[in-house]
Every structure is written in structure tokens, then in C-alpha cells.
Design a protein around this motif. Structure first.
Motif, PDB file in Angstrom:
ATOM      1  N   MET A  51       0.849  -1.185   0.000  1.00  0.00           N
ATOM      2  CA  MET A  51       0.000   0.000   0.000  1.00  0.00           C
ATOM      3  C   MET A  51       0.894   1.247   0.000  1.00  0.00           C
ATOM      4  SD  MET A  51      -3.113   1.018   2.613  1.00  0.00           S
ATOM      5  CE  MET A  51      -3.993  -0.511   2.333  1.00  0.00           C
ATOM      6  N   ASN A  52       0.669   2.156  -0.943  1.00  0.00           N
ATOM      7  CA  ASN A  52       1.528   3.334  -1.059  1.00  0.00           C
ATOM      8  C   ASN A  52       1.110   4.425  -0.063  1.00  0.00           C
ATOM      9  OD1 ASN A  52      -0.690   4.746  -2.184  1.00  0.00           O
ATOM     10  ND2 ASN A  52      -0.122   4.114  -4.265  1.00  0.00           N
ATOM     11  N   HIS A  53       1.869   5.520  -0.058  1.00  0.00           N
ATOM     12  CA  HIS A  53       1.626   6.592   0.912  1.00  0.00           C
ATOM     13  C   HIS A  53       0.249   7.235   0.710  1.00  0.00           C
ATOM     14  CE1 HIS A  53       5.557   6.456   2.749  1.00  0.00           C
ATOM     15  NE2 HIS A  53       6.150   6.535   1.565  1.00  0.00           N
ATOM     16  N   GLU A  54      -0.181   7.338  -0.541  1.00  0.00           N
ATOM     17  CA  GLU A  54      -1.474   7.946  -0.813  1.00  0.00           C
ATOM     18  C   GLU A  54      -2.610   7.114  -0.224  1.00  0.00           C
ATOM     19  OE1 GLU A  54      -4.003   9.747  -4.605  1.00  0.00           O
ATOM     20  OE2 GLU A  54      -2.499   8.191  -4.935  1.00  0.00           O
ATOM     21  N   LEU A  55      -2.546   5.798  -0.415  1.00  0.00           N
ATOM     22  CA  LEU A  55      -3.587   4.930   0.118  1.00  0.00           C
ATOM     23  C   LEU A  55      -3.558   4.892   1.643  1.00  0.00           C
ATOM     24  CD1 LEU A  55      -3.536   1.942  -2.405  1.00  0.00           C
ATOM     25  CD2 LEU A  55      -4.996   3.974  -2.394  1.00  0.00           C
ATOM     26  N   LEU A  56      -2.350   4.936   2.214  1.00  0.00           N
ATOM     27  CA  LEU A  56      -2.244   4.982   3.671  1.00  0.00           C
ATOM     28  C   LEU A  56      -2.875   6.257   4.225  1.00  0.00           C
ATOM     29  CD1 LEU A  56       1.364   3.594   4.231  1.00  0.00           C
ATOM     30  CD2 LEU A  56      -0.775   2.495   4.890  1.00  0.00           C
ATOM     31  N   GLU A  57      -2.754   7.345   3.482  1.00  0.00           N
ATOM     32  CA  GLU A  57      -3.384   8.591   3.895  1.00  0.00           C
ATOM     33  C   GLU A  57      -4.911   8.467   3.843  1.00  0.00           C
ATOM     34  OE1 GLU A  57      -3.938  12.551   5.154  1.00  0.00           O
ATOM     35  OE2 GLU A  57      -2.333  11.084   5.382  1.00  0.00           O
ATOM     36  N   TYR A  58      -5.431   7.759   2.836  1.00  0.00           N
ATOM     37  CA  TYR A  58      -6.872   7.525   2.761  1.00  0.00           C
ATOM     38  C   TYR A  58      -7.348   6.731   3.982  1.00  0.00           C
ATOM     39  CZ  TYR A  58      -6.579   8.858  -2.188  1.00  0.00           C
ATOM     40  OH  TYR A  58      -6.367   9.521  -3.358  1.00  0.00           O
ATOM     41  N   VAL A  59      -6.563   5.712   4.375  1.00  0.00           N
ATOM     42  CA  VAL A  59      -6.909   4.918   5.551  1.00  0.00           C
ATOM     43  C   VAL A  59      -6.916   5.800   6.797  1.00  0.00           C
ATOM     44  CG1 VAL A  59      -6.183   3.021   7.050  1.00  0.00           C
ATOM     45  CG2 VAL A  59      -6.041   2.765   4.564  1.00  0.00           C
ATOM     46  N   ARG A  60      -5.902   6.657   6.922  1.00  0.00           N
ATOM     47  CA  ARG A  60      -5.822   7.541   8.084  1.00  0.00           C
ATOM     48  C   ARG A  60      -7.032   8.467   8.146  1.00  0.00           C
ATOM     49  NH1 ARG A  60      -4.992  12.307   9.743  1.00  0.00           N
ATOM     50  NH2 ARG A  60      -4.868  13.155   7.632  1.00  0.00           N
ATOM     51  N   ARG A  61      -7.402   9.020   6.998  1.00  0.00           N
ATOM     52  CA  ARG A  61      -8.536   9.944   6.976  1.00  0.00           C
ATOM     53  C   ARG A  61      -9.850   9.223   7.255  1.00  0.00           C
ATOM     54  NH1 ARG A  61      -7.560  14.750   2.536  1.00  0.00           N
ATOM     55  NH2 ARG A  61      -5.385  15.156   3.073  1.00  0.00           N
ATOM     56  N   SER A  62      -9.974   7.993   6.791  1.00  0.00           N
ATOM     57  CA  SER A  62     -11.177   7.215   7.083  1.00  0.00           C
ATOM     58  C   SER A  62     -11.288   6.951   8.579  1.00  0.00           C
ATOM     59  CB  SER A  62     -11.156   5.894   6.310  1.00  0.00           C
ATOM     60  OG  SER A  62     -12.299   5.125   6.602  1.00  0.00           O
ATOM     61  N   GLN A  63     -10.185   6.560   9.200  1.00  0.00           N
ATOM     62  CA  GLN A  63     -10.189   6.332  10.637  1.00  0.00           C
ATOM     63  C   GLN A  63     -10.522   7.606  11.403  1.00  0.00           C
ATOM     64  OE1 GLN A  63      -6.340   4.660  11.556  1.00  0.00           O
ATOM     65  NE2 GLN A  63      -7.097   2.560  11.381  1.00  0.00           N
ATOM     66  N   ALA A  64      -9.946   8.729  10.967  1.00  0.00           N
ATOM     67  CA  ALA A  64     -10.207   9.997  11.638  1.00  0.00           C
ATOM     68  C   ALA A  64     -11.683  10.363  11.543  1.00  0.00           C
ATOM     69  CB  ALA A  64      -9.349  11.099  11.031  1.00  0.00           C
ATOM     70  N   ALA A  65     -12.289  10.111  10.386  1.00  0.00           N
ATOM     71  CA  ALA A  65     -13.713  10.406  10.218  1.00  0.00           C
ATOM     72  C   ALA A  65     -14.565   9.516  11.124  1.00  0.00           C
ATOM     73  CB  ALA A  65     -14.116  10.233   8.758  1.00  0.00           C
ATOM     74  N   GLU A  66     -14.224   8.237  11.200  1.00  0.00           N
ATOM     75  CA  GLU A  66     -14.957   7.338  12.100  1.00  0.00           C
ATOM     76  C   GLU A  66     -14.845   7.811  13.537  1.00  0.00           C
ATOM     77  OE1 GLU A  66     -15.622   3.064  11.834  1.00  0.00           O
ATOM     78  OE2 GLU A  66     -13.876   3.036  10.496  1.00  0.00           O
ATOM     79  N   ARG A  67     -13.629   8.192  13.929  1.00  0.00           N
ATOM     80  CA  ARG A  67     -13.388   8.563  15.318  1.00  0.00           C
ATOM     81  C   ARG A  67     -14.008   9.909  15.673  1.00  0.00           C
ATOM     82  NH1 ARG A  67      -7.113   6.273  15.369  1.00  0.00           N
ATOM     83  NH2 ARG A  67      -7.729   4.054  15.458  1.00  0.00           N
ATOM     84  N   SER A  68     -14.449  10.657  14.672  1.00  0.00           N
ATOM     85  CA  SER A  68     -15.178  11.894  14.939  1.00  0.00           C
ATOM     86  C   SER A  68     -16.688  11.702  14.770  1.00  0.00           C
ATOM     87  CB  SER A  68     -14.699  13.009  14.010  1.00  0.00           C
ATOM     88  OG  SER A  68     -15.050  12.733  12.667  1.00  0.00           O
TER      89      SER A  68
END
Length: 368
Positions: A1-18
Motif C-alpha cells: 500500500m503506497n503513501h497515498e492509500l495509507l493517507e486515505y486509511v488515516r482519513r477514514s479512521q479519523a472520520a470514524e473517530r469523529s
């Protein structure tokens, strides 16, 4: 998984956690290898319901689910310790089988983390895990709805006999070894227990003084339910058949983790499919076809035609919460000027399914 996809995962988690299921879903879908996983289905359901229509118990279940899945910080450390312990003590046979066929043990660990009812119950009620997740990661709307999740931690495990569904989405249960009955919020627990016996934890639902199961209970035989109710010890009697070599520990796995219903997707397919068609339908499901949505449509069709009894409300509610069925339902089942069937079923089901069914009733009125 490249850096761009990892950023998508991070943003998805952040949205869930909010507490934003819409944004979490969009970011999660942006990762190609995630588009068809189980988590997408759950986010689609939550996104369909929306934050404003989500009852407090659904927030609590979503918080618990996120805490169980958390891999970071103190919550993640607690989860990894518990996971390692349970893989070694309960699911060792799966690991040994993996080694014997020279498979990837990480897949076994992932399966236990994602599907083991034993792990989910242990992690959800570990003294610090949910609180650590809330303290470290919960933000925004999710943090505002955390009180009920905190109240659930440490609830007592017991054995129950599921007796009957009653009007108003109520499930009558009896704790094993007692005579008194109690009414719970009915989310469809009877669908997982053909013999009527389960173990689980009763927690406040946030609806008056009504209780519910914190997560879908686990079907057991009557002696296990009675032993758990009598002793409060659940892990030993639940895993006894596995330790005796009678069944593999895979019997403790459940493929369909549910949040807004207790009706597993596979049980929805079984209920919504004619017996003569079931084998073919299950083969089609394994082949990747969305038979869950097709079964949901058939259930809703039978409901509005008057072909289902009121006690099947949990299946109707679960079908109404299917995230991919509503376009076909509005196009084919909603009859102009005939909202009555939808209103009737809405009156039998709890939110958030009730709100979805009332939306269909309003569509019928609007198209008159």
C-alpha cells in the motif's frame, strides 16, 4: 500500500473517530482493496442511517466496534495482548492447522481479531480498552455519544432462553435457572439461536429502562447457558467442546459482525430465500453476487404484501437497513398513495429501521 492509500486509511479512521460515517465511507472506498470488505457494508449502513437518526445504543455499538479494531495507542496495545492470549489459549488449533499447511499465520490472527466472538467479548469488556480508545481517539460527535458505551463496560455475562417477539420490537427472555421473564429491545437475536439458548450481556439501551444485548449473543446449548448463568464463568463452558476435541475453535467465529441489527447477513439470506433455491443462492453468494440485497428486497416485498407475521419484524428491520436495497424498493415496491404497509411495519420496528420504513411511507404519499 503506497503513501497515498495509507493517507486515505488515516482519513477514514479519523472520520470514524469523529462520528462521521459518510466521510469515513468515502475515504475507505478510495482504497481499492477495501471496496468489498465487511467494513464497507457496516459503514454503508451507518451512512444510510445518518448521525441524526442513530439511536444511542447504535453509537455505543459503533464505539465498541472501533475500540475492538483499534491498533494504535494504549487501546491497541491492550487489544494486541488480549489477541495474542486468545490465539494461544482458545484458537491454537487454527494456528496449528495454518502451520501444517504452511499458510500465513497473520491471516489466522486477523480472522480471530475480526470474527472471534470470544475475542470481541473479552476486548469489549476489558477494564481499560474502551476507555483508552475514547480518551485517545474519540472526537467530535463520537465523543458526545460516549456515555452509554462507558456504562456497558463490565456488564455481567449470563445465559438466556429467548422466548418470543412481541409488538413494539420487544423480545421476551428468561435468564437460565430463573422463572421471571424480561422484555428486551428486539434486534433479531432469535435468528442466531434455533434452539433458543444464548449467552450474552444485557446492557441499558438508552430507551427508558429497556435493556438489550451489547452485541449479538452467541448460540449455545441449554447446559452451557445454565452453567454460565449459575457461575458467571463463561469462557470455560463455552470452549469446553473445543478443548475436548469435539469441535474446532472455528465454531467460535462469526463472519458477520453487526451493529444496527442482530440478524446476520447470512441469516437474512436464509430467511429471504425459498428452501428449494437456498443451495443455489448460497453458491451464488460465495461467487461474489450480492444475494444479501436480493434477499432484503424479497423480505420487504413479502412484508408489504402481508405475507409475513408481525413477529418477523426483526428480519424486516434488518432488510430495511440494507444499504443497497432502497433504490429498487422505491422504484418497484412503493405504490403511489399506499403508505399503510410501510407505516404498519414501522410501528413494529425500532429505530433506525423505523425511520427508514417511514421514509418509504412518505415516498408513497409524495408520489400519489
Amino acid at each position: 500500500m503506497n503513501h497515498e492509500l495509507l493517507e486515505y486509511v488515516r482519513r477514514s479512521q479519523a472520520a470514524e473517530r469523529s462520528g462521521d460515517p459518510h466521510a469515513a465511507l468515502e475515504w475507505h472506498r478510495s482504497v481499492p482493496m477495501f471496496r468489498r470488505n465487511r467494513h464497507v457494508w457496516l459503514l454503508e449502513q451507518l451512512s444510510l442511517v445518518g448521525e441524526d437518526s442513530m439511536p444511542e445504543w447504535a453509537w455505543a455499538r459503533w464505539i465498541t466496534y472501533q475500540a475492538i479494531r483499534c491498533e494504535s495507542g494504549d487501546a491497541g496495545a491492550i487489544g494486541r495482548t488480549l489477541l495474542e492470549l486468545l490465539v494461544e489459549s482458545v484458537h491454537q488449533d487454527l494456528l496449528q492447522e495454518c502451520f501444517d499447511r504452511q499458510g500465513d499465520p497473520i491471516k489466522v490472527v486477523a480472522a480471530v481479531a475480526g470474527e472471534s466472538w470470544v475475542y470481541h467479548q473479552t476486548a469489549a469488556h476489558a477494564s481499560d480498552m474502551v476507555e483508552a480508545f475514547l480518551h485517545e481517539f474519540a472526537d467530535g460527535t463520537l465523543a458526545e455519544h460516549a456515555d452509554l458505551a462507558r456504562r456497558w463496560v463490565g456488564a455481567t455475562m449470563s445465559g438466556y432462553q429467548l422466548l418470543e417477539s412481541r409488538p413494539g420490537a420487544r423480545l421476551v427472555v428468561r435468564e437460565a435457572g430463573t422463572e421471571a421473564t424480561v422484555e428486551l429491545l428486539d434486534l433479531g437475536a432469535r435468528s442466531v439461536a434455533p434452539d433458543g439458548w444464548v449467552i450474552g450481556r444485557l446492557v441499558p439501551s438508552g430507551i427508558g429502562d429497556l435493556s438489550m444485548f451489547d452485541m449479538t449473543p452467541f448460540a449455545v446449548d441449554e447446559p452451557v447457558a445454565r452453567e454460565v448463568a449459575a457461575t458467571g464463568n463463561w469462557l470455560h463452558p463455552l470452549t469446553k467442546p473445543h478443548r475436548a476435541g469435539e469441535v474446532p475453535s472455528s465454531a467460535l467465529l462469526r463472519e458477520d459482525y453487526e451493529l444496527v441489527t442482530d440478524v446476520a447477513a447470512l441469516d437474512l439470506v436464509r430467511f429471504g430465500t425459498k428452501p428449494a433455491d437456498l443451495e443455489r443462492t448460497m453458491d451464488s453468494l460465495r461467487g461474489g453476487r450480492d444475494e444479501v440485497t436480493r434477499a432484503s428486497y424479497r423480505i420487504l416485498s413479502a412484508a408489504v404484501a402481508g405475507d409475513l407475521p408481525p413477529e418477523d419484524q426483526a428480519y424486516v428491520a434488518a432488510a430495511a437497513l440494507g444499504p443497497r436495497v432502497h433504490d429498487d424498493v422505491r422504484r418497484k415496491l412503493v405504490r403511489s398513495g399506499h403508505p399503510e404497509p410501510w407505516v404498519t411495519w414501522a410501528g413494529r420496528t425500532p429505530n433506525p429501521a423505523r425511520a427508514r420504513l417511514l421514509e418509504l411511507a412518505e415516498s408513497a404519499r409524495a408520489s400519489a
